[in-house]
Design an enzyme around this catalytic site. Structure first.
Site, PDB file in Angstrom:
ATOM      1  N   PRO A 363      44.481  43.504  33.521  1.00 28.54           N
ATOM      2  CA  PRO A 363      45.044  44.097  34.737  1.00 28.54           C
ATOM      3  C   PRO A 363      46.444  44.629  34.511  1.00 28.54           C
ATOM      4  O   PRO A 363      47.099  44.298  33.516  1.00 28.54           O
ATOM      5  CB  PRO A 363      45.034  42.926  35.732  1.00 28.54           C
ATOM      6  CG  PRO A 363      45.014  41.706  34.881  1.00 28.54           C
ATOM      7  CD  PRO A 363      44.257  42.054  33.645  1.00 28.54           C
ATOM      8  N   GLY A 365      50.410  45.124  34.495  1.00 30.14           N
ATOM      9  CA  GLY A 365      51.580  44.257  34.561  1.00 30.14           C
ATOM     10  C   GLY A 365      51.497  42.985  33.765  1.00 30.14           C
ATOM     11  O   GLY A 365      52.323  42.091  33.956  1.00 30.14           O
ATOM     12  N   LYS A 368      50.607  44.594  28.263  1.00 29.94           N
ATOM     13  CA  LYS A 368      49.835  45.246  27.203  1.00 29.94           C
ATOM     14  C   LYS A 368      50.708  46.181  26.374  1.00 29.94           C
ATOM     15  O   LYS A 368      50.684  46.149  25.132  1.00 29.94           O
ATOM     16  CB  LYS A 368      48.659  46.022  27.816  1.00 29.94           C
ATOM     17  CG  LYS A 368      47.700  45.154  28.603  1.00 29.94           C
ATOM     18  CD  LYS A 368      46.498  45.936  29.101  1.00 29.94           C
ATOM     19  CE  LYS A 368      46.889  46.993  30.122  1.00 29.94           C
ATOM     20  NZ  LYS A 368      47.423  46.400  31.358  1.00 29.94           N
ATOM     21  N   THR A 369      51.473  47.027  27.042  1.00 33.62           N
ATOM     22  CA  THR A 369      52.317  47.988  26.313  1.00 33.62           C
ATOM     23  C   THR A 369      53.414  47.285  25.532  1.00 33.62           C
ATOM     24  O   THR A 369      53.697  47.645  24.379  1.00 33.62           O
ATOM     25  CB  THR A 369      52.934  48.990  27.306  1.00 33.62           C
ATOM     26  OG1 THR A 369      51.890  49.645  28.035  1.00 33.62           O
ATOM     27  CG2 THR A 369      53.756  50.033  26.574  1.00 33.62           C
ATOM     28  N   SER A 685      28.100  39.313  41.473  1.00 34.90           N
ATOM     29  CA  SER A 685      28.573  37.930  41.468  1.00 34.90           C
ATOM     30  C   SER A 685      28.738  37.341  42.855  1.00 34.90           C
ATOM     31  O   SER A 685      29.071  36.171  42.993  1.00 34.90           O
ATOM     32  CB  SER A 685      29.911  37.843  40.717  1.00 34.90           C
ATOM     33  OG  SER A 685      30.888  38.647  41.344  1.00 34.90           O
ATOM     34  N   LYS A 728      38.968  34.558  38.248  1.00 35.69           N
ATOM     35  CA  LYS A 728      38.494  34.030  39.523  1.00 35.69           C
ATOM     36  C   LYS A 728      39.039  32.629  39.773  1.00 35.69           C
ATOM     37  O   LYS A 728      39.428  32.302  40.905  1.00 35.69           O
ATOM     38  CB  LYS A 728      36.965  34.027  39.532  1.00 35.69           C
ATOM     39  CG  LYS A 728      36.354  35.429  39.517  1.00 35.69           C
ATOM     40  CD  LYS A 728      34.848  35.379  39.399  1.00 35.69           C
ATOM     41  CE  LYS A 728      34.257  36.795  39.386  1.00 35.69           C
ATOM     42  NZ  LYS A 728      32.782  36.789  39.232  1.00 35.69           N
TER      43      LYS A 728
END
Length: 787
Positions: A363, A365, A368-369, A685, A728
């Site tokens: 997701p 924020g 990753k970068t 789900s 979840k």
């Protein structure tokens, strides 16, 4: 004197008419126009006189002078002419075509209004010629023919006219008229009445003109000798070079080309690329620098020279230092850090091996970068970033062809050039945001870039030469994998980053976000202090996200409020506690409403996965009189609608065992609604939660408030496994859930759930829907029916 000795005078500022010559004359000014119109009306001749200014230079007639011109500014010798045609152009200008007849001298002016009228004395040409005059005439004819032959494109009619003219005086006037002379020189020839003297003047002017034409012809011959058939298009450039040589000027373009030639030699290009560069340089030498193609070729050569063909940074991989950098830049993410360290260790032991292409998926924020930047820092390599979000043109990846001005290489080649090295760490950001269009498929263009078997000879459409991308360390990022085609996904190793827990967000805020926002707002830790309770309030009451971007914005809002107090001098030190958060940011934006929403039968709490992380999902069911229809609302996708239909079918098939009245179901409509209807929802789900909601409604047994569930249901009542278990469970713990019902076949995902989350939750592993109902429903029916 007869009547012919009185002429209408027409001042002319930019032309000299000779006898025997037809010439167009522009008419400007009210007086000149009146004179021309009167001559046309009465079919009289006009006298054309050259007009000069006070310095003696020719000028146009003054349109503001009612008399047309001051006689003092007119030459006294002119040409009497008949008007062949008078023309008024569409733009309002006036022209006349005049044929010169004979020379005249102005004796005096008899009238000035509305135009000039003068008494003249005409001059007749002598018809008896002596030997010297005839000799000069023959010489003039020969020199005139010689001059015509030197002209680049001499009309054949002019040659025939020169040969056919019998009168020497007419020949002299015609040659003087067509020579490229100043008007003052032509007026001088016109005012020479003696034919012998006039011939001498014309021969003198013609001789100089012939010499100029000979020099021009010489330059043309040198130009043709210096070029072969393949270089005809560069004649103008070579001609300019020869002119500069004659004038002794230096050629700055040659020096620039020599610099390019030296740069090509020192660039370290492969043989094929260097040959292409030298070929383009040769083409550049033959082009004029003012042409559009010159700028295109020069820009192409600049790009070839700017690419790092042989520039490679040494890799300095220190595993312990890399571990320290990762721990310093990122909190948590233990599994991701472990895989990155494994990647770096293999890279250190086998530098020439083909490393896998990592792709961080998670997701927004979650870092990753910044992980890609940390990898570049740990390896001592340059870092480059290519943003692929919204790219729908294949040329953005592979470049534009050099068919028009302004074309450029693709984003990959541009990023490598910007890095300045052949082995940078190149991050392909937002790979999942690419989209195909009529301009091509960027996904397909990336296949060659990310394939180690092909990218050693990647060919950008603009560069049109192979470039070795095998040394580039590519790292991709994406929010979801579903949008990436399988062929492209197969070329990357997927590393999933999940959302942060509340404790992880607290540590990230204390270690990274707070200090970064202090610097951004011009503050330091001695001026502002945010308590741990205030940070927890931000995390729980004012943000609900998988990453920490919104949390950082809220911290910035607190610090900006403190900055106002400090900058205005009202405080030297500001301490922000939990009680100050609501005062500064307003009422809490998020609160736990699980107990309220599950206090009536027919409401179940499900767990959902979104690209922004996990979230809780409420399923509401209601029954009304009808004909057994199923109503689904809440902007549900096709897969979720099918899950709801499967749940309803299972509940009806188990009516006897659940002690339900089948006849009552046949005469009732079931309405299943998922709130937050503006948000699209899809996926299988929610099947277990829908079945639990229906069972709760029909049995009037309330679903426990602290229980949430996820899983796919089959028609046989089997609970099928689903994805996103970690996200979840993190969302359930954040919402105050105490018990989570999960598919038994998802037990393998338990170790991915953070320890802090596992400590807050009780896990129930369900094989069938009966296991779910036994744990989720209250034992006794509710005292009142569902509203």
């Amino acid at each position: 004197m007869n009547s012919e000795d009185v002429l209408i005078i027409l001042p002319v500022g930019n032309a000299v008419l000779f006898p025997g010559v037809v010439l167009p004359i522009a008419v400007s000014g009210a007086a000149a126009l009146a004179a021309a119109q009167e001559a046309v009306r009465t079919q009289r001749r006009v006298g054309l006189l050259l007009q000069t200014d006070s310095a003696g230079a020719a000028r146009d007639a003054d349109a503001n002078d009612p008399a047309g011109a001051d006689p003092a500014t007119l030459h006294r010798v002119g040409t009497a002419a008949s008007i062949v045609r008078f023309i008024t152009a569409p733009d309002g200008t006036h022209h006349l075509i005049a044929q010169g007849e004979e020379r005249f001298t102005v004796l005096d002016y008899v009238s000035r209004e509305p135009f000039l009228v003068a008494r003249i004395e005409t001059h007749k040409e002598t018809t008896v010629l002596d030997a010297e005059t005839e000799a000069r005439g023959l010489k003039l004819r020969d020199r005139a023919l010689e001059a015509v032959q030197l002209l680049p494109q001499a009309p054949g009619e002019l040659v025939n006219a020169i040969r056919s003219i019998e009168s020497i005086a007419t020949l002299a006037d015609m040659v003087a008229s067509f020579m490229d002379l100043k008007n003052s020189d032509k007026q001088e020839i016109l005012a020479t009445f003696d034919l012998k003297a006039r011939l001498d003047r014309v021969l003198s002017f013609l001789g100089r003109r012939i010499e100029v034409l000979k020099v021009s012809r010489k330059i043309d011959e040198r130009t043709r000798e210096a070029f072969d058939e393949r270089q005809k298009e560069a004649v103008l450039r070579e001609r300019l070079r020869q002119i500069q040589k004659e004038l002794g000027e230096t050629d700055t373009a040659s020096a620039e080309l020599e610099e390019l030639r030296a740069a090509i030699k020192d660039a370290g290009m492969p043989a094929e690329v260097e040959e292409q560069a030298r070929r383009e340089l040769k083409r550049l030498e033959r082009m004029p620098d003012s042409s559009a193609e010159y700028s295109m070729n020069r820009a192409y050569l600049d790009w070839l020279l700017a690419m790092p063909w042989s520039k490679v940074d040494p890799e300095t991989v220190d595993i312990e230092q890399a571990r320290a950098i990762l721990d310093q830049d990122h909190y948590g993410l233990d599994k991701v850090k472990r895989r990155i360290l494994e990647f770096l260790a293999v890279r250190k032991l086998n530098p020439e091996g083909r490393s896998p292409i990592l792709c961080f998926v998670g997701p927004p924020g979650v870092g990753k970068t910044s992980l890609g930047q940390s990898i570049a820092k740990a390896m001592g390599l340059k870092f480059g970033r290519v943003s692929l979000g919204g790219v729908h043109d294949e040329a953005e990846i592979r470049g534009h062809r050099r068919t028009y001005i302004g074309s450029l290489p693709g984003n990959i080649a541009q990023a490598v050039r910007k890095a300045g090295r052949r082995n940078p760490v190149l991050m392909l950001d937002e790979v999942d945001k690419l989209s195909a269009s009529h301009q091509g498929d960027p996904f397909s263009a990336l296949l060659e870039v990310l394939d180690p078997e092909q990218n050693n000879s990647f060919r950008d459409n603009y560069l049109a030469v192979p470039f070795d991308l095998s040394k580039v360390l590519f790292i991709g990022t994406a929010n979801v994998l579903d949008a990436i085609p399988p062929a492209l996904r197969d070329r990357m190793e997927i590393i999933e980053l999940t959302g942060y827990t509340e404790e992880e967000k607290l540590q990230i805020a204390r270690r990274h976000l707070l200090s970064r926002q202090l610097r951004a707002n011009g503050l330091d830790g001695a001026q502002v202090e945010i308590s741990e309770d205030a940070l927890r309030s931000l995390i729980g009451d004012h943000t609900r996200e998988a990453g920490v971007r919104s949390l950082e914005r809220q911290i910035g809002a607190l610090l900006r409020n403190a900055a106002v107090a400090i900058a205005s001098g009202n405080a030297q030190h500001v301490a922000i506690g939990a009680e100050d958060v609501a005062r500064i940011l307003g009422a809490p934006r998020f609160e736990s409403d699980v107990a309220l929403r599950t206090s009536v039968p027919g409401v179940a709490t499900g767990l959902a996965w979104t690209p922004a992380g996990g979230d809780i999902l409420f399923i509401e069911s209601s029954r009304v009189r009808g004909s057994g229809k199923l109503i689904l609302t809440g902007q549900l996708g096709d897969v979720m609608k099918e899950s709801a239909q499967a749940a309803v079918t299972w509940v009806k098939s188990q009516a006897d065992r659940l002690k339900l009245d089948p006849a009552a179901l046949d005469h009732s409509d079931l309405h299943i609604h998922v709130p937050a209807g503006a948000i699209p929802k899809d996926g299988p789900s929610a099947g277990v939660a829908i079945a639990t909601s229906l069972a709760s409604l029909l049995s009037q047994r309330t679903v426990r408030a602290d229980v949430a569930m996820t899983g796919e249901i089959s028609l046989r009542g089997v609970v099928m496994p689903v994805g996103g278990i970690k996200e979840k469970c993190v969302a359930a713990a954040r919402a105050g859930i105490r018990t989570v019902i999960l598919p038994a076949r998802n037990r393998r995902d338990l170790e991915e759930i953070p320890e802090s989350v596992r400590a807050k939750l009780e896990f129930v592993w369900a094989e069938k829907i009966d296991d779910v109902l036994a744990r989720a429903l209250e034992a006794a029916p509710a005292q009142r029916a569902a509203a």
